[in-house]
Design an enzyme around this catalytic site. Structure first.
Site, PDB file in Angstrom:
ATOM      1  N   SER A 158       0.856  -1.190   0.000  1.00 18.99           N
ATOM      2  CA  SER A 158       0.000   0.000   0.000  1.00 18.99           C
ATOM      3  C   SER A 158       0.891   1.238   0.000  1.00 18.99           C
ATOM      4  O   SER A 158       2.112   1.144  -0.033  1.00 18.99           O
ATOM      5  CB  SER A 158      -0.890   0.013   1.241  1.00 18.99           C
ATOM      6  N   LYS A 159       0.250   2.388   0.069  1.00 20.25           N
ATOM      7  CA  LYS A 159       0.958   3.663   0.041  1.00 20.25           C
ATOM      8  C   LYS A 159       2.036   3.782   1.114  1.00 20.25           C
ATOM      9  O   LYS A 159       3.042   4.451   0.917  1.00 20.25           O
ATOM     10  CB  LYS A 159      -0.050   4.801   0.272  1.00 20.25           C
ATOM     11  N   ARG A 160       1.774   3.125   2.253  1.00 19.00           N
ATOM     12  CA  ARG A 160       2.740   3.197   3.355  1.00 19.00           C
ATOM     13  C   ARG A 160       4.140   2.749   2.903  1.00 19.00           C
ATOM     14  O   ARG A 160       5.129   3.095   3.513  1.00 19.00           O
ATOM     15  CB  ARG A 160       2.320   2.269   4.498  1.00 19.00           C
ATOM     16  N   HIS A 161       4.186   1.918   1.866  1.00 21.23           N
ATOM     17  CA  HIS A 161       5.469   1.357   1.458  1.00 21.23           C
ATOM     18  C   HIS A 161       6.192   2.218   0.439  1.00 21.23           C
ATOM     19  O   HIS A 161       7.109   1.768  -0.219  1.00 21.23           O
ATOM     20  CB  HIS A 161       5.257  -0.055   0.902  1.00 21.23           C
ATOM     21  N   GLU A 178       3.499   7.462  -9.460  1.00 20.63           N
ATOM     22  CA  GLU A 178       4.421   7.904  -8.411  1.00 20.63           C
ATOM     23  C   GLU A 178       5.856   7.497  -8.722  1.00 20.63           C
ATOM     24  O   GLU A 178       6.795   8.249  -8.447  1.00 20.63           O
ATOM     25  CB  GLU A 178       3.986   7.349  -7.056  1.00 20.63           C
TER      26      GLU A 178
END
Ligand code: GLU
Length: 428
Positions: free
Chosen positions: A207-210, A217
């Site tokens: 997810s975005k956390r990674h 992006e």
């Protein structure tokens, strides 16, 4: 449309346009594309846009744009699933007429046998059995007549002559339902391959956390499409236990579903950075400059690109490291305090005089003059080099100091050194 029996492989990428193209989706697209290219088959793009609120033209464009950037060219499509609603309805009516489906409070359900099981043959996972006892007669059309997801996918795959369905493992549980719809329509199922899930380095679902989680992006973060292609090809597949760097031609030739792993793959941005750095170093300097110019929207970066090339892992690393070669950067006050202490003014003045009096302003002469000063002052090299670096770059981070001075040229270097000396002479 071609049927599945004409011998050639037909694969599809079937994203729902919900926003950016995520890394998992990009990998699915890449694997489908690699196989189509390897087998001389067709790579079909189907946009699963039946959720009209989320399927905006902008979201569709984002997917097309990401595929273009990755250079995954499409043979057919984009085909809109929503536009095929009349065809879905036709097949629902046929299933009703044939007795494979029945109406229930206005909705339509497919009859699932009470006993037995549906066995999905998956190239990656082997035989996966789904006992019918745990599958209810499932809804294939809502009471407003519109088709449900599993019906639409099965009908589309059949009509488009899809021979291999290659998609994320999260779709495995849909597969028996899609296979049952196909069977009821008198068709045989395609070959299925469910790709391993993607995790971050903490073993949680990606997810975005990674970090950068979408193709967009990654692009903005300054990765090269060829490096991204190479890296994501390795998320769940490998030619052998050791090969890392592969050209697109080698990927096409080497790729096969039977070497795709069942267990989750780990997305490690650090590894992508490292691989990208190697791709960056292999670019011709003029090519590197072109890519930097496209990303930064400015011209004239070739000299600076050549100086910085060895130290860049991404295109985005360029400006913080070497932007000072293009235009003056603000002084980092922390760096200034650190290197412009006791004696710095005297050393920088000596640097100024040495550079001003050189006959030839080339790297060798500059290096020998500055090293001469290190000896004369009897200090560590950095006592001479760092004040110069902060004077010209505004920070203690730059490509090699001698190359940087050459690239900047005598006049610009001396101008910046003079400004630093003036500031040292009259501390604010
Ligand atoms: N539209 C689905 C998705 O974006 C994929 C469906 C499929 O590949 O069968 O996850």
């Amino acid at each position: 449309m071609a049927g599945p029996d004409n011998g050639s492989m037909r694969v599809r990428f079937a994203p729902s346009p919900t926003g950016a193209l995520h890394i998992g989706g990009a990998r699915t697209a890449l694997y489908n594309w690699l196989l189509a290219r390897k087998e001389g088959g067709a790579f079909v793009l189907r946009i699963e846009d039946t959720d009209r609120d989320r399927s905006t033209p902008e979201n569709v464009e984002q997917i097309l744009d990401a595929l273009r950037w990755l250079e995954l060219d499409i043979d057919e499509g984009p085909i809109s699933q929503a536009e095929r609603a009349p065809r879905h309805r036709e097949q629902i009516d046929r299933l009703l007429a044939d007795g494979h489906a029945y109406e229930d409070e206005g909705a339509v359900r497919l009859r699932v046998p009470g006993e037995g099981e549906t066995v999905v043959e998956d190239v990656i996972r082997g035989q996966v059995s789904f006992p019918h006892a745990s599958i209810d007669d499932f809804v294939i059309a809502r009471s407003d007549g519109s088709a449900l997801y599993n019906l639409a996918v099965a009908v589309d795959d059949l009509d488009m002559g899809i021979t291999h369905v290659i998609r994320g493992a999260d779709h495995l549980s849909n597969t028996p339902r899609q296979a049952m719809v196909l069977k009821a329509l008198g068709a045989s199922p395609p070959v299925y391959a469910h790709l391993p899930l993607l995790h971050g380095t903490d073993h949680k679902k990606l997810s975005k956390r990674h970090g950068a989680a979408s193709v967009q992006e990654l692009r903005e973060a300054g990765y090269l499409p060829e490096a991204v292609r190479n890296y994501i090809a390795l998320l769940g597949w490998g030619l052998d236990a050791s090969t890392t760097f592969m050209t697109t031609e080698q990927l096409i030739e080497g790729f096969s579903l039977d070497r795709v792993s069942k267990s989750p793959a780990t997305f490690e941005e650090q590894k992508l950075r490292w691989m990208n750095g190697r791709y960056m170093r292999e670019l011709a300097p003029s090519e590197l400059a072109d890519r930097l110019e496209a990303l930064l929207g400015r011209d004239g970066l070739e000299d600076a690109a050549a100086v910085a090339q060895e130290k860049l892992q991404t295109l985005a690393d360029f400006w913080p490291l070497a932007g000072f070669l293009v235009e003056r950067q603000p002084i980092d006050e922390g760096a200034w305090k650190k290197v412009m202490g006791e004696g710095a003014r005297e050393r920088l003045e000596a640097v100024r005089d040495a550079l001003a009096s050189l006959d030839s302003f080339d790297q060798e002469s500059i290096e020998s003059a500055l090293r001469g000063l290190v000896d004369r002052f009897g200090v560590k090299p950095k006592e001479v080099f760092q004040p110069l670096r902060v004077a010209i770059a505004g920070s203690t981070i730059s490509p090699g100091i001698f190359e940087s001075v050459v690239a900047l040229g005598r006049e610009e270097t001396l101008g910046r050194v003079d400004d630093a000396l003036a500031r040292l002479a009259s501390p604010a």
